[in-house]
Design a protein around this motif. Structure first.
Motif, PDB file in Angstrom:
ATOM      1  N   ALA A 246     -12.186  13.397   6.015  1.00 46.92           N
ATOM      2  CA  ALA A 246     -11.382  12.834   5.081  1.00 46.92           C
ATOM      3  C   ALA A 246     -10.043  13.499   4.896  1.00 46.92           C
ATOM      4  O   ALA A 246      -9.064  12.761   4.504  1.00 46.92           O
TER       5      ALA A 246
ATOM      6  N   LEU B  67      -8.033  10.426   8.460  1.00 44.77           N
ATOM      7  CA  LEU B  67      -8.000   9.183   7.655  1.00 44.77           C
ATOM      8  C   LEU B  67      -6.951   9.391   6.767  1.00 44.77           C
ATOM      9  O   LEU B  67      -6.845  10.442   6.137  1.00 44.77           O
ATOM     10  N   ASP B  68      -6.151   8.366   6.737  1.00 44.27           N
ATOM     11  CA  ASP B  68      -5.104   8.435   5.754  1.00 44.27           C
ATOM     12  C   ASP B  68      -5.625   7.591   4.517  1.00 44.27           C
ATOM     13  O   ASP B  68      -5.616   6.419   4.309  1.00 44.27           O
ATOM     14  N   THR B  69      -6.062   8.445   3.665  1.00 43.52           N
ATOM     15  CA  THR B  69      -6.484   8.054   2.371  1.00 43.52           C
ATOM     16  C   THR B  69      -5.372   8.079   1.514  1.00 43.52           C
ATOM     17  O   THR B  69      -4.537   9.172   1.175  1.00 43.52           O
ATOM     18  N   PRO B  70      -5.554   7.326   0.349  1.00 41.71           N
ATOM     19  CA  PRO B  70      -4.213   7.179  -0.729  1.00 41.71           C
ATOM     20  C   PRO B  70      -4.591   8.407  -1.671  1.00 41.71           C
ATOM     21  O   PRO B  70      -3.942   8.494  -2.509  1.00 41.71           O
ATOM     22  N   PHE B  71      -5.641   9.183  -1.583  1.00 36.33           N
ATOM     23  CA  PHE B  71      -6.071  10.011  -2.762  1.00 36.33           C
ATOM     24  C   PHE B  71      -6.023  11.539  -2.174  1.00 36.33           C
ATOM     25  O   PHE B  71      -6.372  11.760  -1.209  1.00 36.33           O
TER      26      PHE B  71
ATOM     27  N   LEU C 108     -10.623  12.463  -4.554  1.00 35.18           N
ATOM     28  CA  LEU C 108     -11.883  12.102  -3.616  1.00 35.18           C
ATOM     29  C   LEU C 108     -13.243  12.562  -4.029  1.00 35.18           C
ATOM     30  O   LEU C 108     -14.198  11.877  -4.112  1.00 35.18           O
TER      31      LEU C 108
ATOM     32  N   LEU D 198     -14.483  10.766  -7.207  1.00 34.10           N
ATOM     33  CA  LEU D 198     -14.886   9.308  -6.698  1.00 34.10           C
ATOM     34  C   LEU D 198     -16.221   9.776  -6.005  1.00 34.10           C
ATOM     35  O   LEU D 198     -17.298   8.853  -6.506  1.00 34.10           O
TER      36      LEU D 198
ATOM     37  N   ASP E 121      -3.547   4.301 -12.641  1.00 36.22           N
ATOM     38  CA  ASP E 121      -4.625   5.288 -12.576  1.00 36.22           C
ATOM     39  C   ASP E 121      -5.640   4.707 -11.927  1.00 36.22           C
ATOM     40  O   ASP E 121      -6.660   4.071 -12.545  1.00 36.22           O
ATOM     41  N   LEU E 122      -5.698   4.728 -10.526  1.00 35.67           N
ATOM     42  CA  LEU E 122      -6.813   4.039  -9.873  1.00 35.67           C
ATOM     43  C   LEU E 122      -8.098   5.080 -10.070  1.00 35.67           C
ATOM     44  O   LEU E 122      -9.222   4.313 -10.118  1.00 35.67           O
TER      45      LEU E 122
ATOM     46  N   LYS F 256       0.768  13.407  -2.936  1.00 33.58           N
ATOM     47  CA  LYS F 256       0.624  11.937  -2.536  1.00 33.58           C
ATOM     48  C   LYS F 256       1.435  10.940  -3.403  1.00 33.58           C
ATOM     49  O   LYS F 256       1.782  11.153  -4.424  1.00 33.58           O
TER      50      LYS F 256
ATOM     51  N   ARG G 249       2.193   8.447  -5.830  1.00 37.19           N
ATOM     52  CA  ARG G 249       1.176   7.660  -6.920  1.00 37.19           C
ATOM     53  C   ARG G 249       1.226   6.234  -6.687  1.00 37.19           C
ATOM     54  O   ARG G 249       2.437   5.567  -6.590  1.00 37.19           O
TER      55      ARG G 249
ATOM     56  N   TRP H  80      -0.257  -2.193  -0.644  1.00 37.81           N
ATOM     57  CA  TRP H  80      -1.120  -1.088  -0.353  1.00 37.81           C
ATOM     58  C   TRP H  80      -1.237  -1.116   1.279  1.00 37.81           C
ATOM     59  O   TRP H  80      -1.985  -2.070   1.950  1.00 37.81           O
TER      60      TRP H  80
ATOM     61  N   TYR I 142      -2.727   1.177   3.348  1.00 36.44           N
ATOM     62  CA  TYR I 142      -3.827   1.982   3.865  1.00 36.44           C
ATOM     63  C   TYR I 142      -4.840   1.067   4.602  1.00 36.44           C
ATOM     64  O   TYR I 142      -5.087  -0.070   4.115  1.00 36.44           O
TER      65      TYR I 142
ATOM     66  N   SER J 255     -18.658  13.359   2.234  1.00 35.93           N
ATOM     67  CA  SER J 255     -18.007  12.542   1.263  1.00 35.93           C
ATOM     68  C   SER J 255     -17.949  11.106   1.674  1.00 35.93           C
ATOM     69  O   SER J 255     -17.444  10.274   0.762  1.00 35.93           O
TER      70      SER J 255
ATOM     71  N   VAL K 288     -16.840   9.000   3.753  1.00 32.41           N
ATOM     72  CA  VAL K 288     -15.572   8.066   3.941  1.00 32.41           C
ATOM     73  C   VAL K 288     -15.790   7.168   4.805  1.00 32.41           C
ATOM     74  O   VAL K 288     -15.853   7.655   6.077  1.00 32.41           O
TER      75      VAL K 288
ATOM     76  N   SER L  29     -11.203   5.487  13.249  1.00 29.67           N
ATOM     77  CA  SER L  29      -9.970   5.635  14.135  1.00 29.67           C
ATOM     78  C   SER L  29      -9.869   7.115  14.854  1.00 29.67           C
ATOM     79  O   SER L  29      -8.916   7.404  15.391  1.00 29.67           O
ATOM     80  N   HIS L  30     -11.040   7.738  14.632  1.00 25.10           N
ATOM     81  CA  HIS L  30     -11.033   9.215  15.113  1.00 25.10           C
ATOM     82  C   HIS L  30     -11.448   8.902  16.549  1.00 25.10           C
ATOM     83  O   HIS L  30     -12.647   8.593  16.629  1.00 25.10           O
TER      84      HIS L  30
END
Lengths: 154, 136
Positions: A25, A29-33, A38, A41, A129-130, B33, B35, B42, B44, B71, B73, B108-109
């Motif tokens: 993660a 991976l390009d996560t927005p968080f 994370l 979540l 605030d996601l 990041k 915000r 979006w 992503y 985690s 993902v 994607s990996h």
């Protein structure tokens, strides 16, 4: 790429067991968080699922033109027992959140409770605030669903 | 007291103190990041998170289906509605790719897209669905 990352980091895999935690993660991976987000979540999803015995999953991404039917498709393939699973589908680009409950889950999570959770989520989302919205929504949903007697969580 | 001394004492020193506190307070809080703001696009990849299973793969049971890793993902496979992409991580070399029903979605990996063509879980009907919808 991932192999080299895992070889140099907190790879807990052994010959007999798989890795309990990988670092995918934080890198590929390009996560927005951020990582703390994370982790929030992750904990919210895991704890609400264990507490209620339902299976909460969270989808973040585009839902296409017909958001509801797309969310229902996703719910049907969410793994586990779809009757007992609850899907939170958030599409920040479209500003849509969908909650889908299977029929067994819907008995414990009536649509009215879902709507209340969605309302609090959209309030937080509108403020930008996601993660906070999702965590609070999950908390509301799992509070409403409650803890069935006899469910072993450990 | 000369003009230079006056300036030093009454302008430079307070300015230095203010700057010191500004640096101390603003530097740790820099957001790494961007915000999210409502209304912005979006861009992503779609991500699907699932809860940790009660007895995860670290407990050593490899035999019953895909397990969440860490985690959890997971990226969604490209085909719409074709199932739940499970990131098959680097540890797959010891046999966990052999589950028939395991969903190894394309991620994607490069090194992890093992068995991307394996069977996806078929959509299961969950009866009449409930839920809610909201916009913001």
């Amino acid at each position: 790429m991932t192999r080299s990352i895992e070889a140099t980091s907190h790879d807990t895999a052994t010959e007999a067991t798989a890795a309990a935690r990988t670092d995918e993660a934080e890198d590929g991976l390009d996560t927005p968080f951020t990582l703390p987000e994370l982790a929030r979540l992750d904990e919210a999803l895991t704890m609400s699922s264990r507490e209620t015995g339902l299976r909460f999953t969270l989808y973040m991404g585009d839902l296409g033109q017909r958001t509801r039917s797309r969310a229902e498709q996703l719910h049907a393939t969410s793994g586990g027992d779809p009757a007992e699973s609850v899907l939170l589908a958030v599409s920040p680009g479209q500003r849509v959140v969908e909650v889908v409950t299977g029929h067994a889950a819907a008995r414990r999570l009536p649509d009215r409770a879902c709507a209340l959770a969605v309302l609090s989520m959209t309030n937080a989302f509108a403020a930008g605030d996601l993660v906070g919205g999702i965590v609070n929504g999950l908390r509301q949903l799992s509070d409403q669903a409650g803890h069935p007697r006899g469910l072993k969580t450990h | 007291m000369s003009v230079v001394e006056t300036l030093l004492v009454f302008a430079v020193i307070p300015l230095a103190i203010v700057l010191l506190f500004a640096v101390l307070t603003l530097l740790p809080g820099r957001a790494k990041k961007a915000r999210y703001k409502p209304g912005q696009p979006w861009q992503y990849q779609p991500v699907w998170w699932e809860p940790h299973p009660l007895h995860g793969p670290a407990a050593g049971n490899h035999d019953d289906g895909p397990k969440a890793i860490g985690s959890s993902v997971y990226q969604e496979p490209q085909a719409i509605g074709s199932g739940h992409g499970s990131a098959s991580h680097g540890a797959t070399s010891h046999g966990s790719t052999s589950h028939g029903a395991t969903a190894h979605g394309a991620t994607s990996h490069g090194a992890t897209a093992v068995g991307a063509s394996a069977a996806q879980p078929a959509p299961v009907s969950a009866g009449p669905l409930g839920g809610a919808r909201g916009t913001w």
